[in-house]
Design a protein around this motif. Structure first.
Motif, PDB file in Angstrom:
ATOM      1  N   VAL A   1       0.866  -1.187   0.000  1.00  0.00           N
ATOM      2  CA  VAL A   1       0.000   0.000   0.000  1.00  0.00           C
ATOM      3  C   VAL A   1       0.897   1.228   0.000  1.00  0.00           C
ATOM      4  O   VAL A   1       1.709   1.410   0.914  1.00  0.00           O
ATOM      5  CB  VAL A   1      -0.924   0.005   1.229  1.00  0.00           C
ATOM      6  CG1 VAL A   1      -1.780   1.274   1.240  1.00  0.00           C
ATOM      7  CG2 VAL A   1      -1.800  -1.237   1.251  1.00  0.00           C
ATOM      8  N   PRO A   2       0.791   2.076  -1.008  1.00  0.00           N
ATOM      9  CA  PRO A   2       1.703   3.230  -1.092  1.00  0.00           C
ATOM     10  C   PRO A   2       1.347   4.293  -0.056  1.00  0.00           C
ATOM     11  O   PRO A   2       0.181   4.450   0.315  1.00  0.00           O
ATOM     12  CB  PRO A   2       1.485   3.751  -2.504  1.00  0.00           C
ATOM     13  CG  PRO A   2       0.084   3.342  -2.848  1.00  0.00           C
ATOM     14  CD  PRO A   2      -0.134   2.027  -2.163  1.00  0.00           C
ATOM     15  N   PRO A   3       2.325   5.060   0.410  1.00  0.00           N
ATOM     16  CA  PRO A   3       2.054   6.170   1.332  1.00  0.00           C
ATOM     17  C   PRO A   3       1.710   7.432   0.554  1.00  0.00           C
ATOM     18  O   PRO A   3       1.880   7.500  -0.664  1.00  0.00           O
ATOM     19  CB  PRO A   3       3.388   6.327   2.066  1.00  0.00           C
ATOM     20  CG  PRO A   3       4.408   5.913   1.043  1.00  0.00           C
ATOM     21  CD  PRO A   3       3.781   4.822   0.216  1.00  0.00           C
ATOM     22  N   GLY A   4       1.226   8.446   1.295  1.00  0.00           N
ATOM     23  CA  GLY A   4       1.024   9.758   0.696  1.00  0.00           C
ATOM     24  C   GLY A   4      -0.377  10.047   0.224  1.00  0.00           C
ATOM     25  O   GLY A   4      -0.577  10.936  -0.606  1.00  0.00           O
ATOM     26  N   PHE A   5      -1.394   9.354   0.735  1.00  0.00           N
ATOM     27  CA  PHE A   5      -2.770   9.638   0.308  1.00  0.00           C
ATOM     28  C   PHE A   5      -3.251  10.941   0.923  1.00  0.00           C
ATOM     29  O   PHE A   5      -2.859  11.302   2.035  1.00  0.00           O
ATOM     30  CB  PHE A   5      -3.710   8.504   0.742  1.00  0.00           C
ATOM     31  CG  PHE A   5      -3.505   7.219   0.001  1.00  0.00           C
ATOM     32  CD1 PHE A   5      -3.884   7.104  -1.322  1.00  0.00           C
ATOM     33  CD2 PHE A   5      -2.917   6.128   0.621  1.00  0.00           C
ATOM     34  CE1 PHE A   5      -3.686   5.919  -2.015  1.00  0.00           C
ATOM     35  CE2 PHE A   5      -2.717   4.957  -0.056  1.00  0.00           C
ATOM     36  CZ  PHE A   5      -3.099   4.845  -1.380  1.00  0.00           C
ATOM     37  N   PRO A   6      -4.115  11.682   0.196  1.00  0.00           N
ATOM     38  CA  PRO A   6      -4.718  12.877   0.792  1.00  0.00           C
ATOM     39  C   PRO A   6      -5.572  12.478   1.991  1.00  0.00           C
ATOM     40  O   PRO A   6      -6.244  11.451   1.972  1.00  0.00           O
ATOM     41  CB  PRO A   6      -5.566  13.455  -0.344  1.00  0.00           C
ATOM     42  CG  PRO A   6      -5.757  12.340  -1.315  1.00  0.00           C
ATOM     43  CD  PRO A   6      -4.561  11.459  -1.202  1.00  0.00           C
ATOM     44  N   ALA A   7      -5.543  13.313   3.012  1.00  0.00           N
ATOM     45  CA  ALA A   7      -6.228  12.964   4.255  1.00  0.00           C
ATOM     46  C   ALA A   7      -7.739  12.883   4.088  1.00  0.00           C
ATOM     47  O   ALA A   7      -8.415  12.230   4.873  1.00  0.00           O
ATOM     48  CB  ALA A   7      -5.877  13.968   5.342  1.00  0.00           C
ATOM     49  N   ASN A   8      -8.269  13.539   3.050  1.00  0.00           N
ATOM     50  CA  ASN A   8      -9.725  13.565   2.877  1.00  0.00           C
ATOM     51  C   ASN A   8     -10.213  12.558   1.839  1.00  0.00           C
ATOM     52  O   ASN A   8     -11.371  12.616   1.412  1.00  0.00           O
ATOM     53  CB  ASN A   8     -10.187  14.967   2.490  1.00  0.00           C
ATOM     54  CG  ASN A   8      -9.590  15.420   1.164  1.00  0.00           C
ATOM     55  OD1 ASN A   8      -8.642  14.820   0.656  1.00  0.00           O
ATOM     56  ND2 ASN A   8     -10.147  16.498   0.595  1.00  0.00           N
ATOM     57  N   VAL A   9      -9.365  11.608   1.423  1.00  0.00           N
ATOM     58  CA  VAL A   9      -9.799  10.641   0.424  1.00  0.00           C
ATOM     59  C   VAL A   9     -10.915   9.776   1.007  1.00  0.00           C
ATOM     60  O   VAL A   9     -10.861   9.337   2.148  1.00  0.00           O
ATOM     61  CB  VAL A   9      -8.616   9.766  -0.057  1.00  0.00           C
ATOM     62  CG1 VAL A   9      -8.069   8.894   1.063  1.00  0.00           C
ATOM     63  CG2 VAL A   9      -9.037   8.899  -1.243  1.00  0.00           C
ATOM     64  N   THR A  10     -11.965   9.563   0.205  1.00  0.00           N
ATOM     65  CA  THR A  10     -13.115   8.777   0.659  1.00  0.00           C
ATOM     66  C   THR A  10     -13.260   7.464  -0.096  1.00  0.00           C
ATOM     67  O   THR A  10     -13.920   6.546   0.390  1.00  0.00           O
ATOM     68  CB  THR A  10     -14.422   9.578   0.499  1.00  0.00           C
ATOM     69  OG1 THR A  10     -14.566   9.985  -0.869  1.00  0.00           O
ATOM     70  CG2 THR A  10     -14.419  10.804   1.401  1.00  0.00           C
ATOM     71  N   THR A  11     -12.656   7.375  -1.295  1.00  0.00           N
ATOM     72  CA  THR A  11     -12.725   6.144  -2.089  1.00  0.00           C
ATOM     73  C   THR A  11     -11.326   5.774  -2.539  1.00  0.00           C
ATOM     74  O   THR A  11     -10.624   6.597  -3.148  1.00  0.00           O
ATOM     75  CB  THR A  11     -13.634   6.323  -3.320  1.00  0.00           C
ATOM     76  OG1 THR A  11     -14.961   6.674  -2.885  1.00  0.00           O
ATOM     77  CG2 THR A  11     -13.698   5.037  -4.132  1.00  0.00           C
TER      78      THR A  11
ATOM     79  N   LEU B   1     -12.043   7.093   4.799  1.00  0.00           N
ATOM     80  CA  LEU B   1     -12.449   6.187   3.720  1.00  0.00           C
ATOM     81  C   LEU B   1     -13.865   5.665   3.936  1.00  0.00           C
ATOM     82  O   LEU B   1     -14.229   5.222   5.022  1.00  0.00           O
ATOM     83  CB  LEU B   1     -11.493   5.001   3.638  1.00  0.00           C
ATOM     84  CG  LEU B   1     -10.210   5.176   2.831  1.00  0.00           C
ATOM     85  CD1 LEU B   1      -9.394   3.893   2.856  1.00  0.00           C
ATOM     86  CD2 LEU B   1     -10.521   5.576   1.386  1.00  0.00           C
ATOM     87  N   GLN B   2     -14.634   5.698   2.851  1.00  0.00           N
ATOM     88  CA  GLN B   2     -15.970   5.103   2.851  1.00  0.00           C
ATOM     89  C   GLN B   2     -16.038   3.866   1.962  1.00  0.00           C
ATOM     90  O   GLN B   2     -16.868   2.992   2.183  1.00  0.00           O
ATOM     91  CB  GLN B   2     -17.001   6.136   2.383  1.00  0.00           C
ATOM     92  CG  GLN B   2     -17.127   7.339   3.303  1.00  0.00           C
ATOM     93  CD  GLN B   2     -18.183   8.312   2.833  1.00  0.00           C
ATOM     94  OE1 GLN B   2     -19.163   7.926   2.196  1.00  0.00           O
ATOM     95  NE2 GLN B   2     -18.003   9.586   3.143  1.00  0.00           N
ATOM     96  N   SER B   3     -15.161   3.809   0.962  1.00  0.00           N
ATOM     97  CA  SER B   3     -15.126   2.658   0.055  1.00  0.00           C
ATOM     98  C   SER B   3     -13.673   2.237  -0.146  1.00  0.00           C
ATOM     99  O   SER B   3     -12.820   3.075  -0.442  1.00  0.00           O
ATOM    100  CB  SER B   3     -15.761   3.002  -1.295  1.00  0.00           C
ATOM    101  OG  SER B   3     -17.120   3.368  -1.147  1.00  0.00           O
ATOM    102  N   LEU B   4     -13.421   0.929   0.020  1.00  0.00           N
ATOM    103  CA  LEU B   4     -12.073   0.391  -0.136  1.00  0.00           C
ATOM    104  C   LEU B   4     -12.152  -0.867  -0.986  1.00  0.00           C
ATOM    105  O   LEU B   4     -12.801  -1.844  -0.611  1.00  0.00           O
ATOM    106  CB  LEU B   4     -11.468   0.077   1.240  1.00  0.00           C
ATOM    107  CG  LEU B   4     -10.078  -0.550   1.256  1.00  0.00           C
ATOM    108  CD1 LEU B   4      -9.054   0.351   0.557  1.00  0.00           C
ATOM    109  CD2 LEU B   4      -9.639  -0.828   2.697  1.00  0.00           C
ATOM    110  N   TRP B   5     -11.494  -0.826  -2.156  1.00  0.00           N
ATOM    111  CA  TRP B   5     -11.552  -1.930  -3.118  1.00  0.00           C
ATOM    112  C   TRP B   5     -10.168  -2.593  -3.197  1.00  0.00           C
ATOM    113  O   TRP B   5      -9.191  -1.964  -3.560  1.00  0.00           O
ATOM    114  CB  TRP B   5     -11.970  -1.420  -4.492  1.00  0.00           C
ATOM    115  CG  TRP B   5     -13.175  -0.506  -4.444  1.00  0.00           C
ATOM    116  CD1 TRP B   5     -13.206   0.827  -4.668  1.00  0.00           C
ATOM    117  CD2 TRP B   5     -14.514  -0.886  -4.127  1.00  0.00           C
ATOM    118  NE1 TRP B   5     -14.470   1.326  -4.515  1.00  0.00           N
ATOM    119  CE2 TRP B   5     -15.312   0.285  -4.183  1.00  0.00           C
ATOM    120  CE3 TRP B   5     -15.130  -2.088  -3.801  1.00  0.00           C
ATOM    121  CZ2 TRP B   5     -16.675   0.282  -3.931  1.00  0.00           C
ATOM    122  CZ3 TRP B   5     -16.502  -2.105  -3.542  1.00  0.00           C
ATOM    123  CH2 TRP B   5     -17.250  -0.926  -3.620  1.00  0.00           C
TER     124      TRP B   5
END
Length: 430
Positions: free
Chosen positions: A44-54, A76-80
């Protein structure tokens, strides 16, 4: 102050625009989306925006989900995560995602899953775990998923299900659980009854079928014939060889646990003495009467001897062996337990008076009590006390002990003599 506010806005804007190099991030339909699918990622890569929801990490080569894998994306609300090579989902990998509504872990190799993490996902509505290697689901796995609507567990390696597994899923409307190698024994009958009675949509019912036993292989669960099943029952008893027999110090106490149930229950003993607790989960005396090493105390002498027929012998009963002796039986349909409290006293120690007070106390409560001299069948530790009285020394002789089952001859270990008075008293109240 205005300068400080400007710095804060710049920092927030930078966080909102952050994105791992291998991913595409943006806004769509009001959702902050990070698309990392089909990137040959092995972590899982680092550096996601803190407000990512999907977040989509599908079709990569992820081998596992470690603790804190999504710590940077708490909203996160959806994780695929479908079509990876995930074998292990570690404790703490999913627990921080309290806003998660959709989780797709299908088409992986998951056999080791942190089921307790699901207890934190109260908002979850869709859970896809099909096409994995799951062979076990804890009874309380879904206890906090009251909002879950769709659950997919098909194409796994589930052999059985604990009764009540789906009871907490009040909002469940869709369940896929076909193509699992179910053992069609007594433990699966509750699921057959639940599936026939529930309003939940369960597609491909004919593919929810038996894998074993061989005679039922391929039989759909809904057409499973009646099976001879019964929950365990136990009866703990002991038989003095004769009334008023006198034994020398270091005599034998014999208990017998008579067990019934289908399938045949597993028997174990729990013994609580001043020396601590002892668990005996299987016979420690073989079919030839030889004591196995597990039955030997530190001094090399046998302390507790458990036989396959349900008998328990204490070859050298004394004060250290006082306590509560419990017989527990378990099969796929439940468990049962019976206990007796064993105490040792010498004449004049007041044991007889103490037992008398127990009789009188129950009489005051309006409960009848009676004594049984030859065979005692207790039902629980509270109202069943065995008090053993010691008297004078004597000469030993060989003994044969019957403890509610087949006769057990104990050469060289058990000796009867005319020296100690063995008096069994019990108070059974009704």
């Amino acid at each position: 102050m205005p300068e400080l506010c400007l710095v804060c806005w710049v920092l927030l804007l930078g966080l909102a625009q952050a994105c791992p190099e291998a991913c595409d991030c943006g806004e769509k339909y009001g959702f902050q989306i990070a698309d990392c699918a089909y990137r040959d990622l092995e972590a899982v890569p680092p550096g996601f925006p803190a407000n990512v929801t999907t977040l989509s990490l599908s079709a990569n080569r992820l081998p596992a989900l470690p603790e804190g894998a999504f710590r940077e994306a708490p909203l996160l609300q959806s994780l695929w995560l479908a079509h990876n090579q995930i074998r292990v989902v570690a404790a703490g990998a999913l627990a921080p995602l309290g806003h998660l509504k959709s989780l797709d872990l299908s088409h992986n190799l998951i056999s080791d899953f942190a089921w307790a993490d699901l207890h934190a996902l109260h908002a979850l509505q869709l859970l896809k775990m099909d096409s994995n290697e799951l062979d076990f689901i804890p009874r309380d796995a879904f206890r906090s998923l009251g909002a879950l609507r769709s659950l997919q567990l098909n194409h796994n390696r589930l052999h059985t299900l604990a009764e009540g597994t789906f009871a907490p899923l009040a909002a469940l409307s869709h369940l896929q659980i076909n193509d699992n190698p179910f053992d069609c024994t007594c433990g699966i009958l509750w699921f057959k009854a639940w599936a026939l009675a529930t309003a939940v949509s369960i597609p491909e019912r004919d593919n929810i079928a038996c894998s074993s036993p061989h005679v039922l292989k391929g039989t759909p669960l809904g057409r499973l014939p009646p099976l001879p099943c019964s929950a365990p029952s136990v009866q703990l008893s002991y038989q003095p060889s004769q009334d008023g027999a006198e034994l020398r110090p270091g005599f034998v106490l014999a208990l017998h646990c008579d067990v019934d149930g289908q399938p045949a229950p597993q028997l174990r003993w729990h013994i609580q003495t001043p020396r601590g607790s002892v668990e005996i989960a299987s016979p420690n005396v073989d079919a030839d009467g030889r004591v196995l090493p597990s039955a030997l105390a530190a001094d090399g002498q046998p302390r507790f001897q458990a036989f396959a027929n349900g008998s328990l012998l204490i070859p050298d009963f004394g004060k250290p062996e006082e306590g509560i002796y419990s017989c527990l039986a378990t099969n796929e349909l439940g468990s049962a337990e019976s206990s007796v409290n064993v105490a040792l006293a010498t004449p004049g120690e007041g044991g007889e008076d103490a037992l008398g007070r127990r009789f009188n106390g129950k009489a005051v409560e309006g409960k009848g009590c009676y004594t049984v001299d030859n065979e005692v069948q207790p039902s629980g530790p509270e109202d069943n006390v065995v008090i053993i009285y010691l008297s004078r020394a004597g000469t030993p002789e060989a003994a044969v002990v019957k403890a509610g089952g087949p006769e057990q001859r104990l050469p060289g270990l058990l000796w009867l003599a005319q020296s100690l008075l063995l008096l069994f008293l019990t108070c059974t109240c009704f």
